[in-house]
Motif scaffolding. Structure first.
Motif, PDB file in Angstrom:
ATOM      1  N   GLN A 231       0.781  -1.222  -0.017  1.00 16.50           N
ATOM      2  CA  GLN A 231       0.168   0.066   0.084  1.00 16.50           C
ATOM      3  C   GLN A 231       0.782   1.300  -0.036  1.00 16.50           C
ATOM      4  O   GLN A 231       0.260   2.265  -0.307  1.00 16.50           O
TER       5      GLN A 231
ATOM      6  N   HIS B 212       1.165  -9.301   4.483  1.00 12.02           N
ATOM      7  CA  HIS B 212      -0.165  -8.431   4.247  1.00 12.02           C
ATOM      8  C   HIS B 212      -0.684  -8.499   2.775  1.00 12.02           C
ATOM      9  O   HIS B 212      -0.294  -7.479   2.145  1.00 12.02           O
ATOM     10  N   TRP B 213      -1.120  -9.645   2.428  1.00 14.78           N
ATOM     11  CA  TRP B 213      -1.514 -10.099   1.311  1.00 14.78           C
ATOM     12  C   TRP B 213      -0.692  -9.941  -0.109  1.00 14.78           C
ATOM     13  O   TRP B 213      -1.353 -10.389  -1.076  1.00 14.78           O
TER      14      TRP B 213
ATOM     15  N   ASN C 215      -1.906 -10.816   8.120  1.00 10.53           N
ATOM     16  CA  ASN C 215      -2.811  -9.711   8.175  1.00 10.53           C
ATOM     17  C   ASN C 215      -4.338 -10.210   7.890  1.00 10.53           C
ATOM     18  O   ASN C 215      -4.293 -10.717   6.499  1.00 10.53           O
ATOM     19  N   GLU C 216      -5.356 -10.548   8.498  1.00 12.26           N
ATOM     20  CA  GLU C 216      -6.652 -10.576   8.103  1.00 12.26           C
ATOM     21  C   GLU C 216      -7.031 -11.571   7.063  1.00 12.26           C
ATOM     22  O   GLU C 216      -7.114 -11.468   6.054  1.00 12.26           O
TER      23      GLU C 216
ATOM     24  N   CYS D  41      -9.940 -11.842   4.893  1.00  8.40           N
ATOM     25  CA  CYS D  41     -10.008 -11.115   3.405  1.00  8.40           C
ATOM     26  C   CYS D  41      -9.020 -11.915   2.334  1.00  8.40           C
ATOM     27  O   CYS D  41      -9.365 -11.878   1.511  1.00  8.40           O
TER      28      CYS D  41
ATOM     29  N   ASN E 171      -8.283  -6.117  14.140  1.00  7.94           N
ATOM     30  CA  ASN E 171      -8.477  -4.869  13.341  1.00  7.94           C
ATOM     31  C   ASN E 171     -10.034  -4.703  13.512  1.00  7.94           C
ATOM     32  O   ASN E 171     -10.685  -5.834  13.106  1.00  7.94           O
TER      33      ASN E 171
ATOM     34  N   TYR F  39     -13.261  -2.239  11.831  1.00 13.09           N
ATOM     35  CA  TYR F  39     -13.981  -1.104  11.216  1.00 13.09           C
ATOM     36  C   TYR F  39     -15.285  -0.949  11.717  1.00 13.09           C
ATOM     37  O   TYR F  39     -15.618   0.254  11.846  1.00 13.09           O
TER      38      TYR F  39
ATOM     39  N   TRP G 281     -19.080   2.638   5.223  1.00 11.74           N
ATOM     40  CA  TRP G 281     -18.967   1.620   6.333  1.00 11.74           C
ATOM     41  C   TRP G 281     -19.614   2.455   7.488  1.00 11.74           C
ATOM     42  O   TRP G 281     -19.197   3.451   7.678  1.00 11.74           O
TER      43      TRP G 281
ATOM     44  N   GLU H 264      -5.365  -2.492  13.934  1.00 12.62           N
ATOM     45  CA  GLU H 264      -5.869  -1.314  12.778  1.00 12.62           C
ATOM     46  C   GLU H 264      -7.119  -0.967  13.360  1.00 12.62           C
ATOM     47  O   GLU H 264      -8.009  -1.825  13.869  1.00 12.62           O
TER      48      GLU H 264
ATOM     49  N   TRP I 248      -4.972   3.179  11.723  1.00 15.04           N
ATOM     50  CA  TRP I 248      -4.963   2.715  10.351  1.00 15.04           C
ATOM     51  C   TRP I 248      -5.379   4.148   9.562  1.00 15.04           C
ATOM     52  O   TRP I 248      -6.505   4.564   9.777  1.00 15.04           O
TER      53      TRP I 248
ATOM     54  N   GLU J  26      -5.527   1.750  -1.485  1.00 11.57           N
ATOM     55  CA  GLU J  26      -6.628   1.258  -0.574  1.00 11.57           C
ATOM     56  C   GLU J  26      -7.104  -0.071  -1.594  1.00 11.57           C
ATOM     57  O   GLU J  26      -8.480  -0.024  -1.955  1.00 11.57           O
ATOM     58  N   TRP J  27      -6.378  -1.076  -2.053  1.00 15.67           N
ATOM     59  CA  TRP J  27      -6.674  -2.335  -2.535  1.00 15.67           C
ATOM     60  C   TRP J  27      -7.796  -1.949  -3.796  1.00 15.67           C
ATOM     61  O   TRP J  27      -7.557  -1.282  -4.476  1.00 15.67           O
TER      62      TRP J  27
ATOM     63  N   PHE K 133      -7.323   7.020   4.063  1.00 17.31           N
ATOM     64  CA  PHE K 133      -7.414   6.604   5.364  1.00 17.31           C
ATOM     65  C   PHE K 133      -6.179   7.149   6.305  1.00 17.31           C
ATOM     66  O   PHE K 133      -6.114   6.802   7.338  1.00 17.31           O
TER      67      PHE K 133
HETATM   68  C1  FCB Z   1      -7.960  -3.623   6.220  1.00 18.87           C
HETATM   69  C2  FCB Z   1      -6.643  -3.843   5.681  1.00 18.87           C
HETATM   70  C3  FCB Z   1      -5.768  -2.641   5.578  1.00 18.87           C
HETATM   71  C4  FCB Z   1      -6.707  -1.330   4.913  1.00 18.87           C
HETATM   72  C5  FCB Z   1      -7.904  -1.172   5.749  1.00 18.87           C
HETATM   73  C6  FCB Z   1      -8.767  -0.014   5.548  1.00 18.87           C
HETATM   74  O1  FCB Z   1      -8.738  -4.620   5.974  1.00 18.87           O
HETATM   75  O2  FCB Z   1      -5.801  -4.795   6.486  1.00 18.87           O
HETATM   76  O3  FCB Z   1      -4.829  -2.946   4.573  1.00 18.87           O
HETATM   77  O4  FCB Z   1      -6.740  -1.709   3.739  1.00 18.87           O
HETATM   78  O5  FCB Z   1      -8.786  -2.563   5.817  1.00 18.87           O
END
Ligand code: FCB
Length: 454
Positions: free
Chosen positions: A22, A123-124, A167-168, A171, A294, A296, A333, A360, A407, A414-415, A423
């Protein structure tokens, strides 16, 4: 006075977080090869605006200035991820010395500034060659991950105290292999189920490898994205939907990690079994020291679709997410701080004895910089304040939360949303790469300072 200032103790660990793809850019420099994200970004329509991480925040070339920026915020720690294809191009074989050297310099720079480096190993950004060989649905990828983790650990363990594996994984597995909106963009339920198991296996294998190599004690962990799953109504159908959502979002990760078993209600309902072999669950449940959370938002779930059907065309029960009726961020969100408190208290209850750190939490809003690049981001500041207060509330109810990483340090890639969603607590002008702390960054800095004085 802001509740976070009195309720969080001076020992609370404060940080900011980023991830390699990122922010780093330098996508094909110094021997780095493609990850699944480099490939995915080039698929027409996959990423907003055709954006990609080739340059991103150019952090690879601006690292010392970025560490100075982190220092200026007064945080204790910086969470960053290591790019697998930078350190081990192609995902097999020896380390790339130039790739490792970058993280070496980053760690030294952080330590010189008194900032604790928190390493995330994955991280992906899976090396594309490993995806070509089957990706996370294939068992061998877990072993490749452990080998890669060992390369990073060998080089950094003398100076880095905290290593988190993934990480996650939700996802990686669901967005990447089932929904297809993240790299590698596949759409297969069976692949997603296999990916969940091999991600968890990779975590366990990597932790065992690192512990076996350590020359001093370390803190190990994993980061999960977790929410709350409430029934949309009191109906039995909606309560069942919420149970399933919680099972697939939280318990299929934490039950094997903590208790060495997949949740029986979910296993009984899945048409596809997890590809478990003898001994896997012992490896996956290897003890670890910290759970990265993490958060959100939290959601409600209904057991019917909008037409009132209870099953989809494949015969699976409907689990329909509904966003609670609250204000939203630019990601659309919902803003749900009270559910954050509830999540942390629940984790403490159902998975006791596991210290948590928020790895995060943050929000995207449509920022309007003034002519100097300054962003008066009241909404992001309010989001931070309410979620820190939520953490303080959870602590007051007994949840063992020891730190918080905002975060993100910087606006970044952002993906699937590309650069359109910001962010950062620091604004990035992608034309000039100028960094300008937003009001939220200044608020964060002052809040940390006041907490330390308390
Ligand atoms: C999470 C990710 C991070 C970022 C936030 C907004 O899912 O770990 O990289 O994109 O969301």
């Amino acid at each position: 006075m802001n509740p976070t200032m009195t309720a969080l103790p001076p020992s609370f660990q404060w940080g900011v977080a980023t991830s390699a793809y990122q922010i780093e850019g330098a996508a094909f420099e110094d021997g780095r090869t493609a990850s699944i994200w480099d490939t995915f970004c080039r698929k027409p329509g996959a990423v907003h605006n055709g954006d990609h991480g080739d340059v991103a925040c150019d952090h690879y070339h601006r690292m010392p200035q970025d560490v100075a920026l982190i220092k200026s915020l007064g945080v204790d720690a910086y969470r960053f991820s290591v790019s697998w294809p930078r350190v081990q191009p192609g995902g097999r074989g020896p380390a790339n010395p130039k790739g490792l050297a970058f993280y070496d310099r980053l760690v030294d720079e952080l330590l010189a500034q008194g900032i604790d480096p928190w390493v995330t190993l994955y991280h992906w950004d899976l090396p594309q060659e490993l995806e070509d060989a089957g990706g996370w649905p294939v068992r061998d990828t877990a072993y490749r991950f452990a080998d890669y983790a060992a390369l990073v650990f060998e080089r950094l363990q003398d100076r880095v105290a905290t290593f988190t594996t993934l990480n996650e994984p939700w996802c990686s597995a669901w967005l990447g292999y089932q929904v297809g909106v993240h790299a590698p963009g596949r759409r297969s339920f069976d692949d997603a189920i296999a990916a969940v198991h091999h991600l968890l296996l990779g975590h366990g294998l990597a932790m065992r490898r690192m512990r076996g190599m350590e020359t001093r004690p370390h803190t190990y962990g994993i980061t999960l994205n977790l929410g709350t799953a409430d029934p949309a109504s009191d109906s039995a159908l909606d309560r069942e939907a919420a149970r399933r959502a919680d099972g697939m979002g939280t318990r299929i990760y934490l039950d094997p990690l903590r208790y060495g078993r997949y949740p029986s209600d979910i296993v009984a309902e899945l048409a596809t079994p997890f590809p478990v072999r003898d001994g896997d669950l012992e490896i996956i449940s290897t003890p670890f020291e910290v759970l990265g959370v993490n958060f959100y938002f939290g959601q409600d779930f209904a057991g019917t679709d909008e037409a009132g059907n209870t099953h989809d065309p494949d015969g699976n029960p409907i689990v329909r997410a509904i966003f609670p009726d609250t204000p939203r961020t630019a990601m659309n969100w919902p803003i749900t701080p009270a559910r954050f408190t509830r999540l942390l208290v629940r984790l403490h209850r159902d998975y006791p004895g596991l210290p948590m750190v928020i790895t995060e939490n943050g929000s995207a809003f449509a920022d309007n910089p003034d002519i100097s690049g300054f962003v008066a981001d009241d909404a992001r500041t309010a989001y931070l304040a309410s979620h820190l207060a939520a953490v303080a509330d959870a602590r007051a109810q007994g949840a063992d939360v020891r730190g918080y990483f905002a975060w993100s340090l910087l606006d970044n890639f952002e993906w699937a949303e590309g650069y359109a969603k910001r962010f950062g607590i620091v604004h990035v002008d992608y034309e000039t790469q100028a960094r300008t702390p937003k009001q939220s960054a200044l608020w964060y800095r002052d809040t940390i300072a006041r907490t330390r004085e308390a």
